[in-house]
Motif scaffolding. Structure first.
Motif, mmCIF file in Angstrom:
data_model
loop_
_atom_site.group_PDB
_atom_site.id
_atom_site.type_symbol
_atom_site.label_atom_id
_atom_site.label_comp_id
_atom_site.label_asym_id
_atom_site.label_seq_id
_atom_site.Cartn_x
_atom_site.Cartn_y
_atom_site.Cartn_z
ATOM 1 N N CYS A 104 0.858 -1.182 -0.514
ATOM 2 C CA CYS A 104 0.708 -0.432 0.096
ATOM 3 C C CYS A 104 0.445 0.802 0.089
ATOM 4 N N ALA A 247 -4.839 2.958 -2.369
ATOM 5 C CA ALA A 247 -4.604 2.208 -1.303
ATOM 6 C C ALA A 247 -5.629 1.766 -0.159
ATOM 7 N N ILE A 251 -6.109 -1.894 1.255
ATOM 8 C CA ILE A 251 -6.427 -2.370 2.883
ATOM 9 C C ILE A 251 -7.988 -2.665 3.138
#
Length: 513
Positions: A104, A247, A251
């Motif tokens: 990420c 990102a 996640i």
């Protein structure tokens, strides 16, 4: 030797210390400050990945017992402990979190240019809190990490998200928080019934009545179903994904959705086995609806990111089906599929982010002909597209096969519906790939695109590796979870074929009382 090292505390605290260190970086040259923040964050996350790999390597897979346990009295007045531990189930999610965090950071390397050090610190804090969720052995500690995770995720969406980021961040926060309030009520009741203990293993040994279990199960269901998210509690997810930075979506899909399913495995099944059995038919129905409904809705999307978001709802339906089927095969398949989804969905969101950074659009009608300008990108996309549809030899095939074969004896109708969901999933992913990658370039911008660079290739390499590693050698991963799953399946439903009959018997007994 390693048992004497506070490895789990290090996994939790190192990212937190890294977040503090990043926040302390201050230089007159803001460009250099941002570079240093990125570098420090990346090295901290890589160090944590190394520790997670060590943990995975040295874990004793021959036992279902909690390992690397740490227990210190935290709040003596309430008997609250700082207690950590991992077994064959939770260790996989600790490792997955540690794997996706540096990825990420690489994803955000160029796309995030404002408040860089705050962004990186938020990501490191998020990693710490999520690892804490998967390691906590005290219910209060679990709840603290569960709630703390909301803060950095809220900031990631609300500050670095799209045009409607505030709306999406608030919706995400409120949905999750409301469910968590009911979990808090269940936690306090269990504390009282458990003789003043929040120890999760102790709570699993309580002799609760069926009516107690039902109410507690529903309270926990409110928290976990929202996080999965299950239909019809999923409406926050598409907004959060669309508005979150790339990102953030990685996640969110890769790790945060797994926390709800993990809650079912860690709390609902072992602590409330009879209620879990009683509500299993409802879970089968909701899972089947999610699989098919979300797949059909994905077809109707023009925003590519929203399409992948709905595919997550569909794929997580397989996970909840496998968990509540109660057979060892189905539950192992569900856990493996959680890991698989974390890998594949993360990669798909990254792929969308790669072209969004170049074209600044996610509208499907603006794509087409990418293979001409981005052949490496098209090849990487093909790997994860095929993994998403469950092609034999890829990771998702093994998980889906175990779920479907293990669930059929218990929930024939739901399993047959889920099989139709596999077909629908293949159809919309193949359709998406054809629309984006093949055909004639409809946008002049496409004709000027550059293929993936080295940084972007490095982001995908570990995920491609695990697609084939798990797909071709699934036993290596299944061995890790086998003993923990066997014990959990024995507590929940030793004879899965009797599951529905047991539910009916409990209903009759309750009627007599």
């Amino acid at each position: 030797m390693l048992e004497n090292i506070p490895l789990l505390s290090t996994l939790v605290c190192l990212p937190l210390l890294g977040a503090v260190l990043v926040m302390l970086i201050s230089q007159p040259d803001k460009v250099q400050e941002a570079k240093n923040a990125r570098a420090v964050s990346l090295w901290i996350s890589v160090a944590n990945l190394f520790l997670a790999a060590v943990l995975l390597k040295v874990l004793d897979t021959g036992t279902s017992a909690m390992q690397f346990t740490e227990k210190v009295l935290w709040v003596p007045a309430l008997n609250i402990h700082y207690a950590l531990g991992v077994d064959g189930i939770s260790v996989l999610f600790v490792a997955l979190t540690a794997l996706l965090t540096p990825i990420c950071i690489l994803v955000s390397w160029e796309s995030i240019t404002e408040r860089v050090k705050f962004y990186m610190a938020s990501f490191l804090a998020l990693e710490a809190f999520v690892i804490g969720v998967f390691c906590a052995m005290d219910f209060v500690l679990f709840y603290v990490f569960w709630e703390a995770m909301l803060i950095p995720m809220f900031l990631l969406i609300g500050i670095w998200g799209g045009e409607n980021r505030i709306y999406a961040a608030l919706k995400f926060f409120l949905y999750t928080f409301v469910g968590s309030v009911l979990m808090l009520a269940a936690m306090l009741y269990l504390y009282q019934r458990g003789g003043g203990s929040f120890d999760i293993q102790h709570l699993a040994e309580l002799n609760l009545t069926l009516i107690e279990q039902k109410w507690l199960w529903l309270a926990l269901f409110a928290a976990f179903a929202v996080k999965v998210p299950m239909w019809p509690f999923h409406t926050w997810l598409p907004d959060a994904h669309v508005q979150a930075p790339t990102a953030g979506s990685v996640i969110l899909a890769g790790i945060l959705l797994k926390m709800g399913a993990y809650g079912f495995l860690r709390f609902s099944l072992p602590i409330l086995p009879d209620a879990s059995t009683f509500f299993a038919p409802m879970m089968f129905a909701l899972s089947a609806i999610a699989i098919v409904w979300a797949a059909l809705v994905a077809f109707a999307q023009v925003d590519v990111k929203k399409m992948i978001a709905y595919s997550s709802v569909s794929h997580m339906g397989f996970v909840t089906l496998g968990i509540f089927a109660g057979t060892a095969d189905a539950m192992q398949g569900a856990i493996l599929q959680m890991v698989n989804h974390g890998i594949v969905s993360a990669a798909l969101f990254m792929l969308i982010g790669v072209v969004y950074d170049r074209m600044h659009t996610r509208n499907l009608t603006h794509f087409g002909g990418l293979v001409e300008r981005m052949p490496i990108y098209a090849s990487i996309f093909m790997v994860f597209m095929l993994a998403s549809v469950g092609l034999p030899g890829t990771n998702s095939f093994v998980g889906e096969f175990l779920i479907l074969s293990g669930s059929y004896a218990v929930a024939q109708v739901a399993t047959l519906v889920a099989i139709s969901g596999v077909v629908l999933g293949a159809l919309y992913m193949l359709w998406l790939y054809r629309k984006m990658v093949f055909g004639e370039a409809k946008n002049t911008t496409v004709r000027k695109l550059n293929d993936v660079n080295m940084r972007e290739i490095v982001m995908f390499i570990p995920l491609i590796f695990f697609v084939f590693y798990i797909g071709l050698m699934p036993d290596k991963t299944l061995d890790i979870t086998r003993e923990s799953v066997r014990e959990l399946a024995a507590k929940y439903s030793p004879e899965s074929s009797e599951l529905l009959q047991k539910s009916e018997t409990m209903i009759k007994e309750e009627g007599h009382h």
